[in-house]
Motif scaffolding. Structure first.
Motif, mmCIF file in Angstrom:
data_model
loop_
_atom_site.group_PDB
_atom_site.id
_atom_site.type_symbol
_atom_site.label_atom_id
_atom_site.label_comp_id
_atom_site.label_asym_id
_atom_site.label_seq_id
_atom_site.Cartn_x
_atom_site.Cartn_y
_atom_site.Cartn_z
ATOM 1 N N PRO A 46 -17.524 29.305 30.814
ATOM 2 C CA PRO A 46 -17.553 28.610 29.518
ATOM 3 C C PRO A 46 -17.556 29.546 28.314
ATOM 4 O O PRO A 46 -16.871 29.291 27.321
ATOM 5 C CB PRO A 46 -18.841 27.783 29.588
ATOM 6 C CG PRO A 46 -19.065 27.571 31.050
ATOM 7 C CD PRO A 46 -18.586 28.833 31.714
ATOM 8 N N GLN A 47 -18.321 30.634 28.381
ATOM 9 C CA GLN A 47 -18.365 31.546 27.241
ATOM 10 C C GLN A 47 -17.030 32.260 27.067
ATOM 11 O O GLN A 47 -16.507 32.366 25.943
ATOM 12 C CB GLN A 47 -19.482 32.580 27.412
ATOM 13 C CG GLN A 47 -19.563 33.570 26.247
ATOM 14 C CD GLN A 47 -20.839 34.373 26.263
ATOM 15 O OE1 GLN A 47 -21.901 33.878 25.890
ATOM 16 N NE2 GLN A 47 -20.752 35.616 26.722
ATOM 17 N N ALA A 48 -16.446 32.724 28.172
ATOM 18 C CA ALA A 48 -15.144 33.377 28.091
ATOM 19 C C ALA A 48 -14.084 32.394 27.603
ATOM 20 O O ALA A 48 -13.214 32.754 26.800
ATOM 21 C CB ALA A 48 -14.764 33.944 29.454
ATOM 22 N N ALA A 49 -14.152 31.144 28.070
ATOM 23 C CA ALA A 49 -13.172 30.146 27.644
ATOM 24 C C ALA A 49 -13.272 29.878 26.148
ATOM 25 O O ALA A 49 -12.259 29.698 25.467
ATOM 26 C CB ALA A 49 -13.378 28.852 28.436
ATOM 27 N N ARG A 50 -14.493 29.864 25.628
ATOM 28 C CA ARG A 50 -14.676 29.656 24.187
ATOM 29 C C ARG A 50 -14.051 30.795 23.379
ATOM 30 O O ARG A 50 -13.386 30.559 22.362
ATOM 31 C CB ARG A 50 -16.170 29.550 23.890
ATOM 32 C CG ARG A 50 -16.535 29.312 22.439
ATOM 33 C CD ARG A 50 -18.034 29.100 22.340
ATOM 34 N NE ARG A 50 -18.549 29.282 20.995
ATOM 35 C CZ ARG A 50 -19.838 29.328 20.696
ATOM 36 N NH1 ARG A 50 -20.741 29.203 21.663
ATOM 37 N NH2 ARG A 50 -20.243 29.494 19.448
ATOM 38 N N ILE A 51 -14.248 32.017 23.852
ATOM 39 C CA ILE A 51 -13.650 33.169 23.173
ATOM 40 C C ILE A 51 -12.133 33.117 23.287
ATOM 41 O O ILE A 51 -11.409 33.368 22.314
ATOM 42 C CB ILE A 51 -14.201 34.476 23.770
ATOM 43 C CG1 ILE A 51 -15.704 34.586 23.509
ATOM 44 C CG2 ILE A 51 -13.466 35.689 23.204
ATOM 45 C CD1 ILE A 51 -16.388 35.693 24.289
ATOM 46 N N VAL A 52 -11.634 32.791 24.460
ATOM 47 C CA VAL A 52 -10.184 32.717 24.670
ATOM 48 C C VAL A 52 -9.567 31.637 23.791
ATOM 49 O O VAL A 52 -8.499 31.837 23.189
ATOM 50 C CB VAL A 52 -9.877 32.478 26.160
ATOM 51 C CG1 VAL A 52 -8.464 31.937 26.354
ATOM 52 C CG2 VAL A 52 -10.059 33.771 26.942
ATOM 53 N N ASP A 53 -10.220 30.478 23.693
ATOM 54 C CA ASP A 53 -9.696 29.423 22.828
ATOM 55 C C ASP A 53 -9.609 29.900 21.382
ATOM 56 O O ASP A 53 -8.620 29.624 20.675
ATOM 57 C CB ASP A 53 -10.582 28.178 22.915
ATOM 58 C CG ASP A 53 -10.415 27.428 24.226
ATOM 59 O OD1 ASP A 53 -9.368 27.615 24.883
ATOM 60 O OD2 ASP A 53 -11.335 26.672 24.600
ATOM 61 N N ALA A 54 -10.638 30.598 20.925
ATOM 62 C CA ALA A 54 -10.622 31.137 19.568
ATOM 63 C C ALA A 54 -9.504 32.163 19.410
ATOM 64 O O ALA A 54 -8.798 32.188 18.391
ATOM 65 C CB ALA A 54 -11.975 31.772 19.237
ATOM 66 N N ALA A 55 -9.335 33.023 20.419
ATOM 67 C CA ALA A 55 -8.279 34.031 20.366
ATOM 68 C C ALA A 55 -6.902 33.384 20.308
ATOM 69 O O ALA A 55 -6.046 33.789 19.509
ATOM 70 C CB ALA A 55 -8.384 34.957 21.580
ATOM 71 N N LEU A 56 -6.676 32.373 21.129
ATOM 72 C CA LEU A 56 -5.370 31.708 21.135
ATOM 73 C C LEU A 56 -5.085 31.054 19.783
ATOM 74 O O LEU A 56 -3.951 31.110 19.287
ATOM 75 C CB LEU A 56 -5.310 30.679 22.267
ATOM 76 C CG LEU A 56 -5.286 31.264 23.687
ATOM 77 C CD1 LEU A 56 -5.400 30.148 24.718
ATOM 78 C CD2 LEU A 56 -4.024 32.077 23.922
ATOM 79 N N ASP A 57 -6.103 30.444 19.183
ATOM 80 C CA ASP A 57 -5.916 29.853 17.852
ATOM 81 C C ASP A 57 -5.562 30.930 16.827
ATOM 82 O O ASP A 57 -4.678 30.735 15.976
ATOM 83 C CB ASP A 57 -7.181 29.110 17.422
ATOM 84 C CG ASP A 57 -7.394 27.808 18.174
ATOM 85 O OD1 ASP A 57 -6.408 27.298 18.762
ATOM 86 O OD2 ASP A 57 -8.531 27.305 18.184
#
Length: 206
Positions: free
Chosen positions: A19-30
């Motif tokens: 979940p934490q990595a996914a949150r960072i990845v979502d922010a990065a993709l945006d």
């Protein structure tokens, strides 16, 4: 530098299970969609994720690592959505036609596609450096889908998936084409008339 070998290794593991990595990845993709891969810094991603920069660095020690995992996760999500969308179609050739159509529409509509196409890595287009790893990921995924199909006898899954992946990437890299591909119907006609005969020939006409 995030080498092609490291990109290839990263393609086996996205971030959606953490979940934490996914949150960072979502922010990065945006961030990548809005500003491109080259201009975004880790502090931008931390701010968008509402995290301290140190937390981001503990999860992804370098921006190169985060770029690799973010693009891996993006590719996995796109491929997974395509597989879900075509799952109820009755036969493998129809699934291939619809999968190609959905992939072309999805990737052309996503701003991240153009950001990747325009990105540079060590003075070379990003996809020149990493395209092989991305093709390998797409080929592996679709070959696995073919192996699970009940009606794929006589089809070489790796060859079919390789042809489809490389042809799709070429159409994204060089969108100007002799073939009309402006609509879903255009894409379906192209897939039926040209992609299927090359990748998944019908044994009845062989």
């Amino acid at each position: 530098m995030f080498t092609a070998r490291r990109m290839g290794a990263a393609l086996g593991a996205g971030a959606d299970d953490d979940p934490q990595a996914a949150r960072i990845v979502d922010a990065a993709l945006d961030e990548f969609r809005e500003h491109g891969l080259d201009r975004v810094r880790m502090e931008h991603i931390a701010r968008r994720a509402s995290m301290h920069r140190a937390t981001v660095y503990r999860t992804f020690p370098t921006k190169d690592t985060l770029v690799g995992v973010a693009l891996t996760t993006w590719v996995q999500r796109v491929l997974g959505d395509i597989a879900d969308a075509v799952a109820d179609h009755p036969d493998v050739r129809t699934r291939a036609v619809e999968g190609f159509t959905i992939a072309l529409r999805t990737l052309r509509a996503d701003p991240l596609t153009n950001r990747i196409l325009l990105a540079d890595e060590a003075g070379k287009p990003f996809l020149v450096t990493y395209g092989g790893a991305l093709v390998d990921a797409a080929r592996t995924f679709f070959a696995d889908q073919l192996r699970l199909a009940d009606d794929a006898d006589g089809i070489d899954p790796d060859a079919a998936a390789e042809i489809a992946a490389r042809l799709s990437l070429t159409l994204l890299l060089i969108p100007d084409s002799y073939f009309r591909l402006d609509t879903d119907e255009d894409a379906r006609a192209f897939a039926r008339d040209h992609l299927l005969p090359a990748a998944i020939p019908d044994p009845a006409t062989s």
